[in-house]
Each structure stands twice: as structure tokens, then as C-alpha cells.
Scaffold this motif. Structure first.
Motif, PDB file in Angstrom:
ATOM      1  N   LEU A 138       0.849  -1.202   0.000  1.00 14.47           N
ATOM      2  CA  LEU A 138       0.000   0.000   0.000  1.00 14.47           C
ATOM      3  C   LEU A 138       0.882   1.249   0.000  1.00 14.47           C
ATOM      4  CD1 LEU A 138      -2.657  -1.196   2.610  1.00 14.47           C
ATOM      5  CD2 LEU A 138      -2.606  -1.565   0.139  1.00 14.47           C
ATOM      6  N   GLU A 139       1.517   1.504  -1.113  1.00 13.98           N
ATOM      7  CA  GLU A 139       2.528   2.552  -1.183  1.00 13.98           C
ATOM      8  C   GLU A 139       1.958   3.962  -1.120  1.00 13.98           C
ATOM      9  OE1 GLU A 139       5.025   1.923  -4.536  1.00 13.98           O
ATOM     10  OE2 GLU A 139       5.863   0.042  -3.749  1.00 13.98           O
ATOM     11  N   LEU A 140       0.649   4.129  -1.302  1.00 15.62           N
ATOM     12  CA  LEU A 140       0.036   5.454  -1.232  1.00 15.62           C
ATOM     13  C   LEU A 140      -0.684   5.704   0.095  1.00 15.62           C
ATOM     14  CD1 LEU A 140      -1.440   5.813  -4.839  1.00 15.62           C
ATOM     15  CD2 LEU A 140       0.771   6.581  -3.977  1.00 15.62           C
ATOM     16  N   LEU A 141      -0.664   4.732   0.986  1.00 11.39           N
ATOM     17  CA  LEU A 141      -1.396   4.864   2.252  1.00 11.39           C
ATOM     18  C   LEU A 141      -0.731   5.915   3.131  1.00 11.39           C
ATOM     19  CD1 LEU A 141      -3.817   3.560   3.763  1.00 11.39           C
ATOM     20  CD2 LEU A 141      -2.138   2.138   4.956  1.00 11.39           C
ATOM     21  N   PHE A 142      -1.479   6.979   3.448  1.00  6.97           N
ATOM     22  CA  PHE A 142      -0.903   8.028   4.298  1.00  6.97           C
ATOM     23  C   PHE A 142      -1.634   8.185   5.613  1.00  6.97           C
ATOM     24  CE2 PHE A 142      -3.915  10.200   1.554  1.00  6.97           C
ATOM     25  CZ  PHE A 142      -4.585  11.080   2.381  1.00  6.97           C
ATOM     26  N   GLU A 143      -2.846   7.635   5.779  1.00  5.33           N
ATOM     27  CA  GLU A 143      -3.541   7.623   7.068  1.00  5.33           C
ATOM     28  C   GLU A 143      -3.920   6.199   7.406  1.00  5.33           C
ATOM     29  OE1 GLU A 143      -6.949  10.096   7.469  1.00  5.33           O
ATOM     30  OE2 GLU A 143      -5.938  11.868   6.700  1.00  5.33           O
ATOM     31  N   GLU A 168       2.576  -5.587  21.666  1.00  5.96           N
ATOM     32  CA  GLU A 168       3.529  -5.723  22.765  1.00  5.96           C
ATOM     33  C   GLU A 168       4.955  -5.711  22.233  1.00  5.96           C
ATOM     34  OE1 GLU A 168       2.680  -9.424  24.646  1.00  5.96           O
ATOM     35  OE2 GLU A 168       2.600 -10.521  22.764  1.00  5.96           O
ATOM     36  N   GLY A 169       5.904  -5.794  23.164  1.00  2.00           N
ATOM     37  CA  GLY A 169       7.302  -5.784  22.784  1.00  2.00           C
ATOM     38  C   GLY A 169       7.826  -4.372  22.584  1.00  2.00           C
ATOM     39  N   PRO A 170       9.014  -4.233  22.036  1.00  2.00           N
ATOM     40  CA  PRO A 170       9.624  -2.909  21.864  1.00  2.00           C
ATOM     41  C   PRO A 170       9.098  -2.182  20.640  1.00  2.00           C
ATOM     42  CG  PRO A 170      11.109  -4.591  21.036  1.00  2.00           C
ATOM     43  CD  PRO A 170       9.930  -5.330  21.628  1.00  2.00           C
ATOM     44  N   LEU A 171       9.240  -0.862  20.654  1.00  2.00           N
ATOM     45  CA  LEU A 171       9.002  -0.082  19.448  1.00  2.00           C
ATOM     46  C   LEU A 171      10.256  -0.150  18.579  1.00  2.00           C
ATOM     47  CD1 LEU A 171       7.278   3.268  20.524  1.00  2.00           C
ATOM     48  CD2 LEU A 171       6.238   1.295  19.425  1.00  2.00           C
ATOM     49  N   PRO A 172      10.101  -0.380  17.284  1.00  2.00           N
ATOM     50  CA  PRO A 172      11.286  -0.431  16.415  1.00  2.00           C
ATOM     51  C   PRO A 172      11.871   0.967  16.214  1.00  2.00           C
ATOM     52  CG  PRO A 172       9.279  -0.653  15.113  1.00  2.00           C
ATOM     53  CD  PRO A 172       8.860  -0.673  16.553  1.00  2.00           C
ATOM     54  N   PRO A 173      13.174   1.123  16.322  1.00  2.00           N
ATOM     55  CA  PRO A 173      13.785   2.440  16.085  1.00  2.00           C
ATOM     56  C   PRO A 173      13.439   3.022  14.721  1.00  2.00           C
ATOM     57  CG  PRO A 173      15.369   0.941  17.104  1.00  2.00           C
ATOM     58  CD  PRO A 173      14.163   0.120  16.758  1.00  2.00           C
ATOM     59  N   ALA A 174      13.189   2.162  13.730  1.00  2.00           N
ATOM     60  CA  ALA A 174      12.874   2.647  12.376  1.00  2.00           C
ATOM     61  C   ALA A 174      11.621   3.510  12.351  1.00  2.00           C
ATOM     62  CB  ALA A 174      12.719   1.459  11.430  1.00  2.00           C
ATOM     63  N   LEU A 175      10.743   3.346  13.345  1.00  2.00           N
ATOM     64  CA  LEU A 175       9.523   4.144  13.393  1.00  2.00           C
ATOM     65  C   LEU A 175       9.853   5.636  13.479  1.00  2.00           C
ATOM     66  CD1 LEU A 175       6.432   4.424  13.676  1.00  2.00           C
ATOM     67  CD2 LEU A 175       6.713   4.063  16.142  1.00  2.00           C
ATOM     68  N   LEU A 220       6.165   0.018   8.537  1.00  2.00           N
ATOM     69  CA  LEU A 220       7.452   0.695   8.420  1.00  2.00           C
ATOM     70  C   LEU A 220       7.907   0.815   6.975  1.00  2.00           C
ATOM     71  CD1 LEU A 220       9.353  -0.991  11.395  1.00  2.00           C
ATOM     72  CD2 LEU A 220       8.230   1.238  11.370  1.00  2.00           C
ATOM     73  N   THR A 221       7.306   0.020   6.109  1.00  2.00           N
ATOM     74  CA  THR A 221       7.695   0.046   4.695  1.00  2.00           C
ATOM     75  C   THR A 221       6.815   0.981   3.872  1.00  2.00           C
ATOM     76  OG1 THR A 221       6.243  -1.802   4.072  1.00  2.00           O
ATOM     77  CG2 THR A 221       8.436  -2.350   4.914  1.00  2.00           C
TER      78      THR A 221
END
Length: 467
Positions: free
Chosen positions: A163-168, A201-208, A185-186
Motif C-alpha cells: 500500500l505505497e500510497l497509504l498516508f492515514e 507488545e514488545g519494543p518499538l522499532p527504532p525505524a519508526l 514501516l515500509t
């Protein structure tokens, strides 16, 4: 030309949407049924399904173009995965004319204005139970997906990366689970991410925090571990991390955030001293660090927060003086400091609290003020000063370990909201956030797309459900 075409496409989408994002909670609660949902937990094998529309769609059906055919395939397969639709929101999802489906909006395609394509799906407030299906990855032109206040469970399919155009993307107030949904993230066009009130759950990815996202709203999940150190890389104006299980310190990189206006760390397990960098972002107008384990004095840098309107440091173990330089900030009108160990307050603070500053100061160690802590309680903390240069971020210090024992366990369900409804918007407008309830994002109203059932087109945000 491609950039111009993209913004024209976004403009067409917003014909069907409201351009403001509001943050609100109400006292109404929706009943939640988990019956049958656990069985629908997805696994990675779901991603291997055959997504070829030619194999899944009745060949006798006629479609106006191949993209509408793909959308038909995606929506029909998704409808099969819905086990309950109490408001019959998908009742008219029948036949090849998907642009007439409730909650579905079509616009001319970005790369070919001569054909229509599905650009928005809005099923907000539907109370629908079921799961997302990999076939949704066929909606390659989708710009808006709003699923606030339903009972979808499982994980976000890997095919969302198509979904390369998804902005919301609004998946808030559902039953999604597992680790942070890495497919988002992609997404190169994503600007607004709301996954609050789920079971991630778990950690938030730094890439966010390396993505060009304006609003990151992940409160009321089960995220844990430290907040990534690269938080300061984010260009976001709004970040809501409250009501999770984050530990460690606030990243010092927050000081270099260029656009941050509103941020909440409330009700986590954060420790150490408040960093001096907290007062550096020039546009910050709402800051909530309440209900954590912070120690030591207020950072001197807070006196530079010229745009701060709401500042909440309540329910920590902060000590020292509340300085006039903070109380005297011209934009500040609500300063919440209760349930700490402050033992001195400036005269300007006293004056402003009598005039135009809402200042909740109970349960501290102020001499001569009502509703303060006992002398014994104050002495147990104030006789052990904190060195912020050595305290660190982990609960190794005996004082922090003792405080951890005293603090009640984290309750995932939200407390009844304060009568003053909190409001925060990821825009550049002046906003307000009521204390002590932390901010919780609501999505766009349900009239975001033209084919929405009239009875669902409420202007009011849906309340979060308790877990």
C-alpha cells in the motif's frame, strides 16, 4: 510532475475527509465480546495465499477496470473474514460496483485520471469482529484506511507493504496483537499512524522514528523496553506513548525534535531524572510525563518553553523547588505537580495560581499548604538527595527499587476520564489537554468517505474500550 500529481491525488481524497485530527475520550463504554476471536489469530502462513483476482473472482462479473476488479476481490475476501457486523455496514458490499459500497471512496487514479480506483476505506465505529486478510494488499491505490472502534483481531498482514500510497492508517480501539506491525514501516507515504487501544507488545522499532510521520499514536498497548534513542530523529508534531510499559529514561534526543508540539509519556515505568533536553523543542505546547518514576528536580531548561500551555509532571518522585521561571511562562495556563515531593515554591507561582494559572499542588511537601504529605513521608525522600549525573535509567538505585515496590501494578484498562475532556491535535493550532488524563487520539469522523451509512456519520469520537 509526479510530485504535483501526488498532491492533486491527496486533495481529491480530502474531498471525502475532514482535515483535522482530534484527541478525545468520553465516559461512554462499548461492550466488548471476545468470543470466537482468538481462533482467528493469523499466522505467517496466511501471507502465502493466492491473491490472483482471476482465480478468485467469478468470471461472469464485469468491472469498469482491472483495479476495481482487484478491489472487489480484496473487499469480498475481507468480508468473508468478518464474523460479526452488528450495524450491517458491509450489507451492501454486493456486486462489482465497489465504489458504491458503504465506507468505500473512489477517485481518479494517481497515474491515470481516466480510471477510477479505491482510495479510501472507512469502517469507523462499526463494532465489526474478524480479521484483516492478505488480499487487502491488492488495494494498491489506497490512501486512507480507518478502522477505529471495531473488534478486529490478529496481526497486520505482510501484504500491507504493497500500500505505497497509504498516508492515514487508523487501527485504534481494536484487538490487534503481536509485536509492532512492521509492515507499516515500509509504507513510503504514511503520515498518520494510530494504533492505540490494542494489544500490541514488545519494543518499538527504532525505524519508526526515522519515518516522515507527523503523528505517532501508540498509547494503551503493552509495549515495553526502552524508548528508542533515535526518537529525536522523528519529524512528528504529535507523539503519544502513554499507558504502556516503557522503561528507562526519556531519550535525550528529544531536544533536537524540530516539529514536536505535543508529547505524552504518561503512565509508564520510566525512571531517572527528567533530561535537560526536555525544554529545548521550541514548539512544544503540551508535555505530560505523569505517573512514572522520575526523580530529582525539574530541569532548568523548562524555563525556555515559551509555547508550553499544559505541563503535567504529577505522580512521580520529583523534589526541590518549583521555580518562578517556570510558573511565569506566558503561555502556561495549566501546571500539574501533585503527588511529588516538592518542598519549595516561588512567589510568582503562588501569585499566578491565585490569578490565572491552574496549579494542582496537593500531596507534596510544601510547608503551610493544605493536603500535603506527612513529615515522615517527606523526610524519607528529601533526606536522600538525587545526583542526576549518576542516577542512570535503570531501577538499580535502592530508592527507585523501593518506589517500584510501593507503586501499584499497571492497569491496562483506562481510568474514567476527567470531566474536562482532553484535546490534542497534530496540527499547528493552539490546543488544550486536560489533566490528569493522558491524551488519546481519535480518528477522523466517520463521514470521511461519501458512501457511509447516515446513522454512523457522527461527528463525535468513539470512546476507548477497556481491556
Amino acid at each position: 510532475m509526479q510530485t504535483l500529481a501526488f498532491f492533486l491525488y491527496i486533495g481529491l481524497l480530502f474531498i471525502f475527509s475532514v482535515s483535522s485530527f482530534s484527541i478525545a475520550v468520553t465516559k461512554i463504554q462499548y461492550p466488548v465480546s471476545r468470543r470466537g476471536l482468538i481462533a482467528l489469530r493469523q499466522s505467517d502462513t496466511d501471507q502465502d495465499q493466492d491473491l490472483d483476482p482471476d482465480k478468485l473472482v467469478d468470471p461472469s462479473l464485469k468491472f469498469e477496470n482491472p483495479r476495481i476488479k482487484k478491489a472487489y476481490c480484496a473487499l469480498q475476501e475481507w468480508k468473508k473474514a468478518m464474523i460479526s457486523d452488528p450495524l450491517n455496514m458491509t450489507g451492501n458490499w454486493v456486486g462489482p460496483n465497489v465504489c458504491s459500497y458503504y465506507g468505500v471512496g473512489c477517485v481518479p487514479a494517481l497515474d491515470d485520471e481516466q480510471i477510477r480506483t479505491v482510495a479510501a476505506v472507512d469502517l469507523n465505529f462499526g463494532d465489526i469482529s474478524g480479521q484483516l486478510v492478505p488480499h487487502l494488499g491488492l488495494l494498491a491505490d489506497l490512501g486512507i484506511l480507518h478502522l477505529h472502534s471495531n473488534r478486529f483481531c490478529g496481526i497486520v498482514p505482510k501484504t500491507f507493504s504493497n500500500l505505497e500510497l497509504l498516508f492515514e492508517l487508523d487501527l485504534s480501539n481494536n484487538r490487534f496483537s503481536g509485536l509492532f506491525p512492521t509492515p507499516v514501516l515500509t509504507l513510503p507515504s504514511l503520515r498518520f499512524l494510530d494504533i492505540r487501544f490494542n494489544e500490541f507488545e514488545g519494543p518499538l522499532p527504532p525505524a519508526l522514528f526515522d519515518k516522515d510521520v507527523d503523528a505517532i499514536v501508540v498509547n494503551n498497548n503493552r509495549f515495553s523496553s526502552h524508548i528508542p534513542k533515535n526518537m529525536g530523529n522523528s519529524p512528528a508534531s504529535t507523539i503519544v506513548l502513554s499507558n504502556n510499559k516503557f522503561s528507562g529514561c526519556i531519550p535525550r534526543s528529544i531536544g533536537r525534535m524540530p516539529n514536536i508540539e505535543q508529547v505524552s509519556f504518561s503512565n509508564n515505568r520510566l525512571t531517572g531524572c527528567l533530561p535537560e533536553e526536555l525544554g529545548m523543542p521550541k514548539f512544544l505546547n503540551v508535555l505530560d510525563v505523569s505517573k512514572n518514576y522520575f526523580l530529582g528536580p525539574l530541569p532548568k531548561s523548562l524555563e525556555r518553553m515559551e509555547m508550553i500551555e499544559r505541563l503535567d509532571v504529577s505522580s512521580n518522585h520529583l523534589t526541590g523547588k518549583v521555580h518562578d521561571s517556570v510558573c511565569g511562562l506566558s503561555a502556561l495556563w495549566n501546571f500539574t505537580i501533585f503527588d511529588n515531593y516538592f518542598n519549595e515554591i516561588g512567589g510568582e507561582c503562588e501569585k499566578r495560581s491565585r490569578d490565572n494559572l491552574i496549579m494542582q499542588d496537593r500531596e507534596n511537601c510544601f510547608s503551610g499548604k493544605p493536603n500535603q504529605r506527612s513529615q515522615q513521608d517527606c523526610s524519607s525522600v528529601l533526606t536522600r538527595p538525587v545526583d542526576c549525573k549518576t542516577i542512570g535509567c535503570q531501577p538499580r538505585d535502592p530508592l527507585i527499587l523501593e518506589l517500584n515496590k510501593r507503586k501499584p501494578p499497571l492497569v491496562h484498562s483506562p481510568s474514567p476520564p476527567d470531566p474536562q475532556t482532553p484535546k490534542v491535535t497534530p496540527t499547528h493550532k493552539t490546543t488544550q489537554l486536560a489533566s490528569p488524563t493522558p491524551p488519546v487520539v481519535s480518528p477522523l469522523p466517520a463521514r470521511a468517505v461519501k458512501n457511509f451509512p447516515p446513522k454512523i456519520g457522527s461527528q463525535h469520537s468513539s470512546p476507548p474500550r477497556g481491556h
